[in-house]
Every structure is written in structure tokens, then in C-alpha cells.
Design a protein around this motif. Structure first.
Motif: not given
Length: 62
Positions: A1-4, A9-10, A20, A47, A57
Motif C-alpha cells: 500500500m502506498p503512503v497515505d 501505510r497499511r 498501520r 513497500w 504520499p
């Protein structure tokens, strides 16, 4: 999952969200809590959106 948007990240294993993470240590803690105590047996870590050093993000994905 990309950076939120919050910089995290999840963490997922087989589709199950474990938590997270903001850094590699958080990923390790999620694995430990899920019962993955031996690093030699951990599943591969992928990653999304860059490696563990990426903390923001990618603005091109908005």
C-alpha cells in the motif's frame, strides 16, 4: 500500500490488515503481534509507493 496522507501505510498479510506503519519498526511490531516472531520465516515485505524511507504520499497519484 502506498503512503497515505498521514504518512503511514497499511500492513497486510494475505489481505488481512494488521495495522498501520510509519517505519520499518512498526512493520516488525505488526508481524510480531500477528505471531511472526522469527525474522527468517517472515513473508516478503513489499513497500507500496517506495521503500521504508518514503514518508510522504506521491502527489502525482492524487
Amino acid at each position: 500500500m502506498p503512503v497515505d496522507e498521514g504518512g503511514g501505510r497499511r500492513v497486510r498479510i494475505d489481505g488481512t490488515i494488521l495495522g498501520r506503519a510509519f517505519a520499518l519498526g512498526d512493520v516488525i511490531e505488526c508481524l510480531r503481534r500477528a505471531g511472526w516472531l522469527d525474522a527468517d520465516e517472515w513473508p516478503p515485505i513489499e513497500w507500496g509507493g517506495g521503500g521504508p524511507e518514503v514518508r510522504a504520499p506521491d502527489p502525482s497519484h492524487h
